[in-house]
Design a protein around this motif. Structure first.
Motif: not given
Length: 257
Positions: A203-225
């Motif tokens: 949804e965040a990626v779609d929002h930016v495309v709709a709002d300012v016409d810039v296409e993003l991609q994202v990697g998500v990670g987790h950890g203790a730090s």
């Protein structure tokens, strides 16, 4: 459940100092700010934290695994080597924005940022234990930034487009999820997030495309730090680039829909 420890780093009485006894050269101030941020980032980075420059006179850091003694050492080191001192407020919450609000409050209760009597405040709470799911980092970048922007537009117009995408993403993630997003150079934005379902990143990626016409991609990670989560996010972002996908998760899944 995420548990993010956030530290606000605030230069003490910086505004008045920049014009006392008379206005200082702008490039001298820019150089000082850059060196100070680099030293703070290096100190925290060696301890698996992340630092973000924001406005330079105020910096925000993710400091899971870093205690008050370590932050006191950082404070002392800066005081010994710079003509300015810093105050540090730290707080913990499952939502990064709530941790920042509390960290801010700890400094504000000690006095104004331009109060010459308020120096080197060290106030906060610190996590005594860390867990693998404490920190969630999302690493965004612009899809094919070189082909679409760098090799086609002049640098200033490219910068405008990247900044518009960053601003759109930053506002969306803060308002919808209480995440903190930071531009980290090039076409990269790092967001410190609470527990969020995979659909929220789409949804965040779609929002930016709709709002300012810039296409993003994202990697998500987790950890203790921050380092562990951020490194996992970098690997996930590489998966996006290789697979041509918009969102990839590394390790354990994000919160369920």
């Amino acid at each position: 459940m995420t548990t993010t420890q956030v530290t606000l780093v605030q230069i003490d009485n910086y505004g008045p100092w920049t014009v006392t006894p008379e206005p200082r050269r702008e490039m001298d101030l820019q150089s000082l700010q850059s060196r100070l941020f680099a030293d703070i980032a290096e100190f925290l980075g060696h301890r698996d934290g992340y630092a973000f420059f924001t406005r330079f006179d105020n910096m925000i850091a993710v400091t899971n695994g870093i205690d008050g003694d370590a932050l006191a050492t950082l404070q002392e080191s800066i005081g010994n080597r710079y003509p300015v001192t810093v105050s540090l407020g730290t707080a913990v919450s499952d939502r990064p924005i709530d941790a920042l609000e509390a960290a801010n409050g700890r400094l504000q209760t000690e006095g104004s940022a331009q109060d010459e009597a308020r120096t080197e405040v060290l106030a906060g709470e610190y996590l005594t234990e860390t867990n693998p799911g404490d920190v969630r980092i999302a690493h965004f970048d612009v899809v094919n930034v070189t082909g679409k922007y760098t090799d086609r537009l002049n640098e200033f117009d490219t910068f405008i487009d990247i900044e518009r995408a960053y601003a759109s993403l930053m506002r969306h993630l803060r308002r919808e999820h209480g995440a903190l997003s930071f531009f980290v150079g090039g076409d990269n934005v790092i967001a410190v997030c609470p527990d969020m379902p995979e659909s929220a990143f789409s949804e965040a990626v779609d929002h930016v495309v709709a709002d300012v016409d810039v296409e993003l991609q994202v990697g998500v990670g987790h950890g203790a730090s921050a380092h562990e989560a951020g490194f996992a996010a970098k690997h996930a972002l590489e998966d996006c680039r290789h697979a041509g996908t918009a969102v990839e998760l590394f390790g354990a899944p994000a919160a369920s829909d």
